[in-house]
Motif scaffolding. Sequence first.
Motif, PDB file in Angstrom:
ATOM      1  N   PRO A 140       0.806  -1.232   0.000  1.00 41.55           N
ATOM      2  CA  PRO A 140       0.000   0.000   0.000  1.00 41.55           C
ATOM      3  C   PRO A 140       0.834   1.274   0.000  1.00 41.55           C
ATOM      4  CG  PRO A 140      -0.983  -1.598   1.477  1.00 41.55           C
ATOM      5  CD  PRO A 140       0.314  -2.187   1.023  1.00 41.55           C
ATOM      6  N   ALA A 141       1.920   1.300   0.758  1.00 40.65           N
ATOM      7  CA  ALA A 141       2.755   2.502   0.814  1.00 40.65           C
ATOM      8  C   ALA A 141       3.405   2.771  -0.537  1.00 40.65           C
ATOM      9  CB  ALA A 141       3.816   2.353   1.897  1.00 40.65           C
ATOM     10  N   ILE A 142       3.895   1.711  -1.193  1.00 40.03           N
ATOM     11  CA  ILE A 142       4.519   1.876  -2.511  1.00 40.03           C
ATOM     12  C   ILE A 142       3.473   2.267  -3.542  1.00 40.03           C
ATOM     13  CG2 ILE A 142       5.761   0.676  -4.356  1.00 40.03           C
ATOM     14  CD1 ILE A 142       7.082  -1.037  -2.210  1.00 40.03           C
ATOM     15  N   LEU A 143       2.285   1.699  -3.420  1.00 42.86           N
ATOM     16  CA  LEU A 143       1.202   2.026  -4.344  1.00 42.86           C
ATOM     17  C   LEU A 143       0.897   3.521  -4.306  1.00 42.86           C
ATOM     18  CD1 LEU A 143      -1.149   1.291  -6.242  1.00 42.86           C
ATOM     19  CD2 LEU A 143      -2.526   0.807  -4.197  1.00 42.86           C
ATOM     20  N   MET A 144       0.811   4.089  -3.107  1.00 40.87           N
ATOM     21  CA  MET A 144       0.502   5.509  -2.985  1.00 40.87           C
ATOM     22  C   MET A 144       1.602   6.372  -3.582  1.00 40.87           C
ATOM     23  SD  MET A 144      -2.490   5.826  -1.912  1.00 40.87           S
ATOM     24  CE  MET A 144      -2.509   7.593  -1.568  1.00 40.87           C
ATOM     25  N   GLU A 145       2.838   5.907  -3.502  1.00 38.69           N
ATOM     26  CA  GLU A 145       3.943   6.657  -4.106  1.00 38.69           C
ATOM     27  C   GLU A 145       3.883   6.605  -5.629  1.00 38.69           C
ATOM     28  OE1 GLU A 145       7.569   5.145  -2.585  1.00 38.69           O
ATOM     29  OE2 GLU A 145       7.269   5.903  -0.544  1.00 38.69           O
ATOM     30  N   ARG A 146       3.411   5.482  -6.164  1.00 38.38           N
ATOM     31  CA  ARG A 146       3.370   5.302  -7.608  1.00 38.38           C
ATOM     32  C   ARG A 146       2.185   6.020  -8.255  1.00 38.38           C
ATOM     33  NH1 ARG A 146       5.192   0.293  -9.545  1.00 38.38           N
ATOM     34  NH2 ARG A 146       4.000   0.810 -11.424  1.00 38.38           N
ATOM     35  N   LEU A 147       1.086   6.135  -7.539  1.00 35.03           N
ATOM     36  CA  LEU A 147      -0.103   6.746  -8.120  1.00 35.03           C
ATOM     37  C   LEU A 147       0.138   8.233  -8.376  1.00 35.03           C
ATOM     38  CD1 LEU A 147      -2.979   5.162  -5.992  1.00 35.03           C
ATOM     39  CD2 LEU A 147      -2.438   4.666  -8.379  1.00 35.03           C
ATOM     40  N   CYS A 148      -0.306   8.712  -9.520  1.00 38.83           N
ATOM     41  CA  CYS A 148      -0.197  10.138  -9.804  1.00 38.83           C
ATOM     42  C   CYS A 148      -1.238  10.900  -8.996  1.00 38.83           C
ATOM     43  CB  CYS A 148      -0.357  10.405 -11.304  1.00 38.83           C
ATOM     44  SG  CYS A 148      -2.044  10.228 -11.943  1.00 38.83           S
ATOM     45  N   ARG A 149      -1.116  12.209  -8.965  1.00 34.75           N
ATOM     46  CA  ARG A 149      -1.981  13.014  -8.104  1.00 34.75           C
ATOM     47  C   ARG A 149      -3.450  12.941  -8.512  1.00 34.75           C
ATOM     48  NH1 ARG A 149       0.376  18.984  -9.317  1.00 34.75           N
ATOM     49  NH2 ARG A 149      -1.045  19.531  -7.626  1.00 34.75           N
ATOM     50  N   VAL A 150      -3.729  12.766  -9.807  1.00 33.83           N
ATOM     51  CA  VAL A 150      -5.119  12.648 -10.247  1.00 33.83           C
ATOM     52  C   VAL A 150      -5.701  11.309  -9.815  1.00 33.83           C
ATOM     53  CG1 VAL A 150      -6.649  12.545 -12.254  1.00 33.83           C
ATOM     54  CG2 VAL A 150      -4.819  14.238 -12.169  1.00 33.83           C
ATOM     55  N   CYS A 151      -4.932  10.231  -9.944  1.00 34.98           N
ATOM     56  CA  CYS A 151      -5.414   8.906  -9.546  1.00 34.98           C
ATOM     57  C   CYS A 151      -5.595   8.812  -8.027  1.00 34.98           C
ATOM     58  CB  CYS A 151      -4.457   7.822 -10.034  1.00 34.98           C
ATOM     59  SG  CYS A 151      -4.546   7.521 -11.821  1.00 34.98           S
ATOM     60  N   ARG A 152      -4.744   9.500  -7.271  1.00 36.98           N
ATOM     61  CA  ARG A 152      -4.922   9.492  -5.822  1.00 36.98           C
ATOM     62  C   ARG A 152      -6.231  10.160  -5.426  1.00 36.98           C
ATOM     63  NH1 ARG A 152       0.577  11.017  -5.835  1.00 36.98           N
ATOM     64  NH2 ARG A 152       0.078  13.134  -5.115  1.00 36.98           N
TER      65      ARG A 152
END
Length: 238
Positions: free
Chosen positions: A89-101
């Motif tokens: 989950p932590a890596i996923l949040m780093e990978r997601l762009c600001r629009v996808c977050r």
Amino acid sequence: MARDWEVCFIDVALEAVSGVRVGVGRTLGVEAGTELPVLRNHEGNPLIPGSSLKGVLRSAAERTLRSVDSGVCDPLRSPCVKADEELDPAILMERLCRVCRLFGSQQRAGRIQVGDLVALGARTLVRDGVAIDRRELKAADGLKYDYEVVAPGAVFTGRLRVDDPEEGELGLIIGLLDLVDAGLVTVGGGASRGLGRLRLAEPVRVSRLRASTFQPGTAPEAVDADAERRRFQEPVAA
């Protein structure tokens, strides 16, 4: 000191400048007296589904942010995280762009929820349409139809909710609503026929509830919308 978790609300009232059309298809049009009626809620009031407005805002966010942030992905052609990737989950949040977050991705739900916008007692009109034969460049034989639109002047009201927004996200959402107000973003079908123009009938109202101070019955505290606009613009300008 741990960051306070919060839930924010953005209340909007959008007035139809032109006719507005979010339809339900031909099969439901017989009882409505038109081939292509507009979508209504259980009380018969026209509405703009939250999913339609969310999609419009997301598309506008992608176009707006790509000019200043090369990390904003194309979710259809080149998503920042693919659906079959298994990530912590932590890596996923780093990978997601600001629009996808904010708006969500195939891997994770977004922080924003958009409710239906309803126009209480709105008047509708039935307009004539005709299909064009692209080869002959004229009206196609036997393909005349009619469609229903919500008349100009109708006011759609609803609420957007953002769970624990990141720095500048409220200002981004307010800015996207400003684009709708300016006529740069349309909602619903028939944009090529001049449909879908909306404006803010009143300034957006922003409020929040904080986890640290929440009690049952607590009223949300008001948030300065102009200050949130500036908070979004400052990091972009930097």
